[in-house]
Write a protein that holds these residues in place. Structure first.
Motif, mmCIF file in Angstrom:
data_model
loop_
_atom_site.group_PDB
_atom_site.id
_atom_site.type_symbol
_atom_site.label_atom_id
_atom_site.label_comp_id
_atom_site.label_asym_id
_atom_site.label_seq_id
_atom_site.Cartn_x
_atom_site.Cartn_y
_atom_site.Cartn_z
ATOM 1 N N TYR A 94 -52.077 7.990 -9.608
ATOM 2 C CA TYR A 94 -50.997 8.734 -10.247
ATOM 3 C C TYR A 94 -51.504 9.683 -11.325
ATOM 4 O O TYR A 94 -50.933 10.772 -11.523
ATOM 5 C CB TYR A 94 -49.965 7.762 -10.818
ATOM 6 C CG TYR A 94 -49.124 7.121 -9.741
ATOM 7 C CD1 TYR A 94 -48.094 7.833 -9.138
ATOM 8 C CD2 TYR A 94 -49.371 5.821 -9.297
ATOM 9 C CE1 TYR A 94 -47.319 7.267 -8.129
ATOM 10 C CE2 TYR A 94 -48.616 5.246 -8.299
ATOM 11 C CZ TYR A 94 -47.591 5.970 -7.717
ATOM 12 O OH TYR A 94 -46.840 5.408 -6.714
ATOM 13 N N LEU A 95 -52.558 9.313 -12.018
ATOM 14 C CA LEU A 95 -53.106 10.213 -13.032
ATOM 15 C C LEU A 95 -53.767 11.427 -12.392
ATOM 16 O O LEU A 95 -53.625 12.554 -12.876
ATOM 17 C CB LEU A 95 -54.100 9.464 -13.922
ATOM 18 C CG LEU A 95 -53.453 8.488 -14.913
ATOM 19 C CD1 LEU A 95 -54.505 7.567 -15.526
ATOM 20 C CD2 LEU A 95 -52.703 9.232 -16.010
ATOM 21 N N LEU A 96 -54.489 11.220 -11.304
ATOM 22 C CA LEU A 96 -55.058 12.351 -10.569
ATOM 23 C C LEU A 96 -53.951 13.290 -10.089
ATOM 24 O O LEU A 96 -54.064 14.513 -10.209
ATOM 25 C CB LEU A 96 -55.871 11.858 -9.372
ATOM 26 C CG LEU A 96 -57.272 11.321 -9.652
ATOM 27 C CD1 LEU A 96 -57.851 10.661 -8.399
ATOM 28 C CD2 LEU A 96 -58.206 12.435 -10.121
ATOM 29 N N ALA A 97 -52.884 12.708 -9.561
ATOM 30 C CA ALA A 97 -51.763 13.511 -9.073
ATOM 31 C C ALA A 97 -51.125 14.306 -10.215
ATOM 32 O O ALA A 97 -50.688 15.452 -10.020
ATOM 33 C CB ALA A 97 -50.723 12.621 -8.402
ATOM 34 N N SER A 98 -51.096 13.735 -11.416
ATOM 35 C CA SER A 98 -50.494 14.416 -12.570
ATOM 36 C C SER A 98 -51.286 15.654 -12.962
ATOM 37 O O SER A 98 -50.717 16.720 -13.234
ATOM 38 C CB SER A 98 -50.425 13.459 -13.768
ATOM 39 O OG SER A 98 -49.694 12.301 -13.440
ATOM 40 N N ILE A 162 -49.645 13.019 -19.102
ATOM 41 C CA ILE A 162 -50.850 13.724 -18.664
ATOM 42 C C ILE A 162 -50.504 15.057 -18.004
ATOM 43 O O ILE A 162 -51.225 16.047 -18.170
ATOM 44 C CB ILE A 162 -51.696 12.828 -17.738
ATOM 45 C CG1 ILE A 162 -52.242 11.655 -18.552
ATOM 46 C CG2 ILE A 162 -52.838 13.604 -17.117
ATOM 47 C CD1 ILE A 162 -53.052 12.062 -19.787
ATOM 48 N N ALA A 163 -49.399 15.135 -17.279
ATOM 49 C CA ALA A 163 -48.983 16.433 -16.729
ATOM 50 C C ALA A 163 -48.707 17.424 -17.854
ATOM 51 O O ALA A 163 -49.071 18.599 -17.778
ATOM 52 C CB ALA A 163 -47.753 16.275 -15.844
ATOM 53 N N HIS A 164 -48.073 16.952 -18.923
ATOM 54 C CA HIS A 164 -47.780 17.803 -20.079
ATOM 55 C C HIS A 164 -49.070 18.283 -20.749
ATOM 56 O O HIS A 164 -49.290 19.492 -20.912
ATOM 57 C CB HIS A 164 -46.933 17.018 -21.085
ATOM 58 C CG HIS A 164 -46.545 17.780 -22.307
ATOM 59 N ND1 HIS A 164 -45.343 17.575 -22.950
ATOM 60 C CD2 HIS A 164 -47.182 18.733 -23.036
ATOM 61 C CE1 HIS A 164 -45.258 18.381 -24.003
ATOM 62 N NE2 HIS A 164 -46.382 19.090 -24.079
ATOM 63 N N GLU A 184 -44.698 25.070 -25.259
ATOM 64 C CA GLU A 184 -44.272 23.668 -25.228
ATOM 65 C C GLU A 184 -43.170 23.419 -24.190
ATOM 66 O O GLU A 184 -43.062 22.329 -23.653
ATOM 67 C CB GLU A 184 -43.791 23.236 -26.617
ATOM 68 C CG GLU A 184 -44.916 22.918 -27.563
ATOM 69 C CD GLU A 184 -45.785 21.768 -27.082
ATOM 70 O OE1 GLU A 184 -45.241 20.755 -26.599
ATOM 71 O OE2 GLU A 184 -47.018 21.886 -27.170
ATOM 72 N N ARG A 185 -42.376 24.429 -23.915
ATOM 73 C CA ARG A 185 -41.365 24.250 -22.860
ATOM 74 C C ARG A 185 -42.056 24.006 -21.533
ATOM 75 O O ARG A 185 -41.630 23.154 -20.748
ATOM 76 C CB ARG A 185 -40.452 25.474 -22.772
ATOM 77 C CG ARG A 185 -39.351 25.320 -21.714
ATOM 78 C CD ARG A 185 -38.275 26.390 -21.850
ATOM 79 N NE ARG A 185 -37.281 26.249 -20.811
ATOM 80 C CZ ARG A 185 -37.282 26.919 -19.665
ATOM 81 N NH1 ARG A 185 -38.247 27.818 -19.428
ATOM 82 N NH2 ARG A 185 -36.341 26.731 -18.767
ATOM 83 N N ALA A 186 -43.142 24.729 -21.267
ATOM 84 C CA ALA A 186 -43.896 24.516 -20.028
ATOM 85 C C ALA A 186 -44.449 23.103 -19.974
ATOM 86 O O ALA A 186 -44.413 22.441 -18.923
ATOM 87 C CB ALA A 186 -45.029 25.532 -19.925
ATOM 88 N N GLY A 187 -44.975 22.611 -21.101
ATOM 89 C CA GLY A 187 -45.518 21.261 -21.129
ATOM 90 C C GLY A 187 -44.470 20.202 -20.855
ATOM 91 O O GLY A 187 -44.667 19.303 -20.030
ATOM 92 N N HIS A 188 -43.319 20.310 -21.529
ATOM 93 C CA HIS A 188 -42.255 19.322 -21.329
ATOM 94 C C HIS A 188 -41.666 19.406 -19.923
ATOM 95 O O HIS A 188 -41.362 18.376 -19.307
ATOM 96 C CB HIS A 188 -41.168 19.509 -22.374
ATOM 97 C CG HIS A 188 -41.541 18.996 -23.730
ATOM 98 N ND1 HIS A 188 -41.611 17.652 -24.019
ATOM 99 C CD2 HIS A 188 -41.892 19.650 -24.874
ATOM 100 C CE1 HIS A 188 -41.965 17.491 -25.288
ATOM 101 N NE2 HIS A 188 -42.145 18.681 -25.825
ATOM 102 N N LEU A 189 -41.494 20.626 -19.417
ATOM 103 C CA LEU A 189 -40.997 20.779 -18.046
ATOM 104 C C LEU A 189 -41.961 20.165 -17.038
ATOM 105 O O LEU A 189 -41.554 19.444 -16.129
ATOM 106 C CB LEU A 189 -40.811 22.265 -17.731
ATOM 107 C CG LEU A 189 -39.408 22.848 -17.772
ATOM 108 C CD1 LEU A 189 -39.460 24.331 -17.449
ATOM 109 C CD2 LEU A 189 -38.465 22.126 -16.810
ATOM 110 N N ALA A 190 -43.255 20.452 -17.205
ATOM 111 C CA ALA A 190 -44.250 19.897 -16.288
ATOM 112 C C ALA A 190 -44.222 18.376 -16.324
ATOM 113 O O ALA A 190 -44.334 17.717 -15.282
ATOM 114 C CB ALA A 190 -45.641 20.406 -16.649
ATOM 115 N N GLY A 191 -44.062 17.801 -17.506
ATOM 116 C CA GLY A 191 -44.026 16.349 -17.616
ATOM 117 C C GLY A 191 -42.848 15.737 -16.877
ATOM 118 O O GLY A 191 -43.003 14.799 -16.079
#
Length: 270
Positions: A94-98, A162-164, A184-191
């Protein structure tokens, strides 16, 4: 020469923030908080991370299992405590996928990173700053992430965190503009969107986690991230309607997935 180099690097722009007040561990939720910054001058980078986990005692490694996970040029090391609710294999997968989810959203085909993820049992306190100098080689970094009550909760937190963070990390280390790397919007959206894509669902109560009251005296970077997270939660809530979960295979899940792709693409194309 090195002193001159440090002075120049110190003047460069930063993605994320590692100015962490000592009291932050008293404010964060059980899911913890991660922060990333990158100072760059040509091929030279200083990558700094901060990991904050609330708890009542210091964490001392006890028979932790270290697992090496690889994907393309991505080298991921996961340290799993003996009493983990998540298996090392599941953590790797799951971390690799993130990380790869973040890379796809940024249009990055090959991910050249070394990341160490330290999983921490519940109840243990972590307040760490890690730093890595990179002289033209593979960027590397480390994060500390808490394990929660169940495998599902733990995986959701790992995936979104980790996606964030790797959205910020990859954008900056591959030379993207600061307007993308610091978004930060990109980070939260990605998460949030990674949870839906990778785990197959996202729970409504995951959207309200980890945000701070703006009346608190915190750094502007932390406040900005918290505010951006709250905006992302507001924008995603309509997909739930009255439901507590949005599943990927449902009409609502497909609409949210399309929204995620569209919104992240807009940010990257600015």
């Amino acid at each position: 020469m090195m002193l001159a180099l440090l002075a120049i690097v110190g003047a460069l722009s930063i993605t994320g923030c590692v100015s962490v007040p000592k009291s932050l561990h008293e404010l964060v939720s059980a899911e913890g908080a991660l922060m990333t910054s990158v100072l760059r001058l040509g091929p030279v980078m200083l990558i700094r991370t901060a990991s904050v986990i609330p708890g009542h005692q210091n964490y001392e490694r006890d028979n932790a299992q270290v697992t090496q996970c690889r994907g393309q040029q991505l080298r991921l090391t996961v340290e799993t405590p003996s009493a983990s609710v998540v298996s090392p294999d599941a953590s790797c997968r799951y971390l690799l996928a993130s990380v790869m989810y973040a890379a796809r959203n940024l249009g990055i085909a090959k991910v050249d990173l070394e990341i160490r993820i330290n999983l921490v049992p519940q109840g243990y306190f972590i307040h760490r700053r890690d730093r890595f100098w990179v002289f033209g080689g593979t960027p590397r970094t480390a994060y500390w992430i808490p394990l929660l009550d169940s495998e599902g909760e733990s995986l959701a937190n790992m995936v979104s965190s980790i996606a964030h963070e790797t959205t910020h990390l990859l954008a900056f280390t591959t030379g993207m503009p600061a307007t993308i790397a610091t978004n930060e919007r990109a980070g939260h959206l990605a998460g949030a969107c990674a949870e839906l894509e990778i785990l197959g669902e996202i729970k409504r109560d995951r959207l309200s986690l980890g945000y701070f009251n703006e009346k608190l005296e915190l750094s502007s970077e932390i406040t900005d991230s918290s505010r951006s997270g709250a905006i992302v939660s507001r924008d995603l809530l309509p997909f739930f309607d009255q439901a507590s979960v949005v599943a990927l295979g449902t009409p609502a899940g497909q609409r949210m997935r399309a929204y995620c792709h569209s919104e992240l693409s807009k940010i990257i194309q600015r």
